[in-house]
Design a protein around this motif. Structure first.
Motif, PDB file in Angstrom:
ATOM      1  N   UNK A   1       0.804  -1.221   0.000  1.00 52.74           N
ATOM      2  CA  UNK A   1       0.000   0.000   0.000  1.00 52.74           C
ATOM      3  C   UNK A   1       0.831   1.260   0.000  1.00 52.74           C
ATOM      4  N   UNK A   2       1.984   1.229  -0.651  1.00 52.83           N
ATOM      5  CA  UNK A   2       2.859   2.403  -0.714  1.00 52.83           C
ATOM      6  C   UNK A   2       3.690   2.618   0.531  1.00 52.83           C
TER       7      UNK A   2
ATOM      8  N   UNK B   1       4.298  13.056  13.727  1.00 48.64           N
ATOM      9  CA  UNK B   1       4.820  12.267  12.627  1.00 48.64           C
ATOM     10  C   UNK B   1       5.702  11.140  13.155  1.00 48.64           C
ATOM     11  N   UNK B   2       5.392   9.915  12.780  1.00 48.84           N
ATOM     12  CA  UNK B   2       6.121   8.772  13.316  1.00 48.84           C
ATOM     13  C   UNK B   2       6.046   7.601  12.352  1.00 48.84           C
ATOM     14  N   UNK B   3       7.075   6.745  12.414  1.00 52.22           N
ATOM     15  CA  UNK B   3       6.918   5.425  11.831  1.00 52.22           C
ATOM     16  C   UNK B   3       5.800   4.738  12.606  1.00 52.22           C
TER      17      UNK B   3
ATOM     18  N   UNK C   1       6.331  -0.075   9.995  1.00 50.29           N
ATOM     19  CA  UNK C   1       5.746   0.418   8.755  1.00 50.29           C
ATOM     20  C   UNK C   1       6.115   1.893   8.609  1.00 50.29           C
ATOM     21  N   UNK C   2       6.654   2.242   7.452  1.00 50.60           N
ATOM     22  CA  UNK C   2       7.083   3.625   7.239  1.00 50.60           C
ATOM     23  C   UNK C   2       6.907   3.993   5.773  1.00 50.60           C
ATOM     24  N   UNK C   3       6.636   5.248   5.542  1.00 54.44           N
ATOM     25  CA  UNK C   3       6.594   5.729   4.163  1.00 54.44           C
ATOM     26  C   UNK C   3       7.967   5.590   3.516  1.00 54.44           C
ATOM     27  N   UNK C   4       9.030   5.865   4.287  1.00 52.98           N
ATOM     28  CA  UNK C   4      10.395   5.727   3.789  1.00 52.98           C
ATOM     29  C   UNK C   4      11.325   5.518   4.965  1.00 52.98           C
ATOM     30  N   UNK C   5      12.295   4.615   4.806  1.00 51.12           N
ATOM     31  CA  UNK C   5      13.300   4.392   5.826  1.00 51.12           C
ATOM     32  C   UNK C   5      14.586   5.178   5.549  1.00 51.12           C
ATOM     33  N   UNK C   6      14.571   6.099   4.599  1.00 54.37           N
ATOM     34  CA  UNK C   6      15.777   6.857   4.294  1.00 54.37           C
ATOM     35  C   UNK C   6      16.144   7.772   5.453  1.00 54.37           C
ATOM     36  N   UNK C   7      17.389   7.692   5.830  1.00 55.87           N
ATOM     37  CA  UNK C   7      17.922   8.435   6.968  1.00 55.87           C
ATOM     38  C   UNK C   7      18.931   9.481   6.484  1.00 55.87           C
ATOM     39  N   UNK C   8      19.228  10.445   7.337  1.00 48.93           N
ATOM     40  CA  UNK C   8      20.323  11.354   7.026  1.00 48.93           C
ATOM     41  C   UNK C   8      21.581  10.527   6.733  1.00 48.93           C
ATOM     42  N   UNK C   9      21.768   9.450   7.495  1.00 46.09           N
ATOM     43  CA  UNK C   9      22.974   8.642   7.385  1.00 46.09           C
ATOM     44  C   UNK C   9      23.171   7.955   6.049  1.00 46.09           C
TER      45      UNK C   9
ATOM     46  N   UNK D   1      22.546  11.032  13.887  1.00 45.51           N
ATOM     47  CA  UNK D   1      22.078  11.391  12.543  1.00 45.51           C
ATOM     48  C   UNK D   1      21.561  10.180  11.772  1.00 45.51           C
ATOM     49  N   UNK D   2      22.008   8.971  12.131  1.00 46.83           N
ATOM     50  CA  UNK D   2      21.468   7.785  11.469  1.00 46.83           C
ATOM     51  C   UNK D   2      20.077   7.433  11.984  1.00 46.83           C
ATOM     52  N   UNK D   3      19.629   8.087  13.041  1.00 52.40           N
ATOM     53  CA  UNK D   3      18.270   7.887  13.552  1.00 52.40           C
ATOM     54  C   UNK D   3      17.317   8.996  13.109  1.00 52.40           C
ATOM     55  N   UNK D   4      17.749   9.802  12.154  1.00 54.99           N
ATOM     56  CA  UNK D   4      16.943  10.922  11.678  1.00 54.99           C
ATOM     57  C   UNK D   4      16.358  10.587  10.309  1.00 54.99           C
ATOM     58  N   UNK D   5      15.049  10.636  10.202  1.00 58.33           N
ATOM     59  CA  UNK D   5      14.349  10.354   8.956  1.00 58.33           C
ATOM     60  C   UNK D   5      14.263  11.608   8.098  1.00 58.33           C
ATOM     61  N   UNK D   6      14.477  11.461   6.799  1.00 56.40           N
ATOM     62  CA  UNK D   6      14.345  12.624   5.924  1.00 56.40           C
ATOM     63  C   UNK D   6      12.891  13.082   5.826  1.00 56.40           C
ATOM     64  N   UNK D   7      11.942  12.239   6.222  1.00 54.38           N
ATOM     65  CA  UNK D   7      10.537  12.621   6.217  1.00 54.38           C
ATOM     66  C   UNK D   7      10.104  13.221   7.554  1.00 54.38           C
ATOM     67  N   UNK D   8      11.045  13.357   8.472  1.00 53.57           N
ATOM     68  CA  UNK D   8      10.696  13.902   9.774  1.00 53.57           C
ATOM     69  C   UNK D   8       9.920  12.930  10.641  1.00 53.57           C
ATOM     70  N   UNK D   9       9.962  11.646  10.305  1.00 52.70           N
ATOM     71  CA  UNK D   9       9.271  10.658  11.130  1.00 52.70           C
ATOM     72  C   UNK D   9      10.060  10.395  12.413  1.00 52.70           C
ATOM     73  N   UNK D  10       9.355  10.268  13.513  1.00 55.68           N
ATOM     74  CA  UNK D  10       9.985   9.777  14.729  1.00 55.68           C
ATOM     75  C   UNK D  10      10.381   8.337  14.460  1.00 55.68           C
ATOM     76  N   UNK D  11      11.642   8.031  14.724  1.00 53.05           N
ATOM     77  CA  UNK D  11      12.235   6.857  14.099  1.00 53.05           C
ATOM     78  C   UNK D  11      13.200   6.190  15.064  1.00 53.05           C
ATOM     79  N   UNK D  12      13.344   4.892  14.966  1.00 58.77           N
ATOM     80  CA  UNK D  12      14.324   4.138  15.759  1.00 58.77           C
ATOM     81  C   UNK D  12      14.143   4.359  17.251  1.00 58.77           C
TER      82      UNK D  12
END
Length: 473
Positions: free
Chosen positions: A94-95, A137-139, A165-173, A238-249
């Motif tokens: 589902x995207x 905003x969160x995973x 589940x996340x829209x994107x897992x891309x991180x600053x890292x 920085x590896x825990x920072x999502x480019x989508x601003x999702x609360x992550x990790x």
């Protein structure tokens, strides 16, 4: 058995950023938690047990499971090669990207077993859903699986998997890794993928700067939401920072108990780098690290513009949230409102007031009455009378019932306090999933009263004020 309709995603489009892995299923898996709301959003209609084999890493998988490589600044120092060390991507649904956290070792495990345990898996499940239902905003987390698989930490625990589940897992890292390992062409391909998939509005004459400014805005918005909600991430590498601003990790996160701006939930963070009141500054520091990964595209003028945009976005979002919590009149006098909010936080800190119970009092407040629930908490503070006069001057006040109802849906009655999560974990480890289910339901309706579970809304007992947490939490 029902099968998830998984589709190829980023790791198939850009195979250079990931390596294929073979998940190691848990022994005798069973369901601990399930988000029916998220399942519905993803179009899942069968009973959750029918998806258990795939969610346990047994397959079938239409696309190979993969683990991504990235780097990052950890507690201020650069680590040149990190990656998904205890989980794998299994495709898109589902995207949205699905990730099995705790599914065994990968090439990036650095000698670890690649496992999660019940306590860490449940904390992420509950917290990510809690923040989502607070409008932050969160995973997300679809499910938590427990098992009989032994996992060796300080003691023997049982293995678990969180289905993230996340829209994107891309991180600053990701971008740091490709820049600092001299793979700039691949970095640009990854940028193009991100631009077209999630930042199409940034395509134009200056896509790099437009994309970066969008990431700045998303980051500032999320951190402002954390500050307004009393949430501490705990490890903002920085590896825990999502480019989508999702609360992550999610790791050693916590919601404040007593109002303490300097609170540090992670017992390993001896210097307080990631304290509650340091999060806005750390957010910008990490954005600077991301900017360095695109250094040839950015100049000093853009960085100054980005800093200004970060500060403005963060302050405006914080004021928007706090105006709602206190019922303040929106105005152009930003400093006056910030001073008023700061004054309240300072009084709550001096009086050792509970952060969430203190704000919840606004749902019961009659601003025309001197004797009110907030005064009962703070009237002993020397600044109370002055603050109260200034507060009433800035109120957006009309019908009392409507005003209180608005405050009710801005100030949550239930948040995921550390001791509540711990109680649910201990029950689940003994085979009782009822508390997990009840707490999850309450967190999905955080502004409502839950008379069957009044302790969900109470301040923690003294022994639970500052429960120690670690990066494995």
């Amino acid at each position: 058995m029902s099968v998830l309709d998984l589709r190829p995603g980023i790791n198939q489009a850009l195979p250079e950023i990931a390596e294929q892995v073979t998940p190691v299923p848990l022994e005798r898996p069973f369901l601990i938690g399930w988000s029916e709301v998220l399942a519905t959003e993803l179009g899942l209609k069968a009973e959750p047990e029918r998806y258990l084999s795939q969610l346990n890493g047994e397959g079938p998988f239409p696309v190979p499971a993969t683990a991504q490589v990235y780097s990052g600044h950890q507690f201020g120092g650069y680590t040149p090669r990190l990656g998904d060390g205890r989980g794998c991507h299994i495709g898109e649904l589902g995207g949205m990207e699905l990730f099995l956290k705790g599914s065994g070792p990968t090439p990036f495990s650095r000698g670890g077993d690649g496992r999660a345990v019940i306590r860490s898996a449940l904390r992420e499940f509950l917290a990510s859903e809690a923040l989502h239902h607070l409008g932050i905003n969160s995973s997300r987390a679809l499910a938590v699986l427990g098992s009989q698989t032994p996992v060796y930490r300080e003691q023997v625990e049982r293995g678990a998997i969180t289905v993230r589940v996340s829209r994107s897992h891309l991180r600053f890292g990701h971008f740091e890794y490709l820049k600092h390992s001299d793979r700039v062409a691949l970095r640009d391909r990854l940028f193009e993928y991100s631009l077209h998939r999630d930042f199409s509005h940034c395509q134009g004459d200056a896509p790099f700067s437009a994309w970066f400014m969008a990431v700045v805005e998303r980051t500032a918005t999320t951190i402002a939401d954390w500050q307004a909600a009393g949430f501490v991430h705990g490890v903002l590498n920085s590896d825990n920072m999502s480019i989508l601003g999702e609360t992550f990790d999610y790791g050693p996160f916590a919601f404040l108990n007593r109002c303490d701006p300097s609170y540090v939930p992670n017992h390993s963070d001896e210097q307080g780098r990631y304290a509650f009141d340091q999060q806005p500054g750390i957010g910008w520091w990490n954005l600077q690290r991301l900017a360095l990964a695109f250094a040839e595209h950015f100049d000093d003028a853009l960085i100054q513009q980005a800093l200004s945009h970060y500060e403005t976005t963060l302050v405006n979002r914080y004021l928007e949230r706090m105006n709602g919590r206190l019922g303040l009149e929106a105005s152009n006098d930003t400093q006056a409102r910030l001073d008023l909010i700061s004054g309240l936080i300072q009084m709550m800190t001096r009086q050792q007031s509970d952060f969430h119970q203190g704000f919840r009092q606004f749902a019961h407040l009659d601003p025309e009455q001197e004797d009110n629930p907030l005064a009962q908490l703070l009237s002993q503070d020397p600044d109370w009378q002055s603050w109260w006069r200034q507060y009433r001057q800035q109120l957006n006040f009309g019908n009392l019932s409507e005003w209180q109802q608005q405050r009710r849906y801005q100030n949550p009655n239930v948040v995921l306090r550390t001791h509540l999560a711990q109680q649910a974990i201990e029950a689940a480890e003994k085979g009782d999933m009822a508390l997990v289910k009840h707490l999850h339901q309450a967190l999905c309706h955080p502004y409502d009263d839950h008379p069957d579970f009044p302790h969900f809304s109470e301040a923690p007992p003294s022994w639970a004020q500052h429960l120690p947490l670690s990066c494995s939490s």
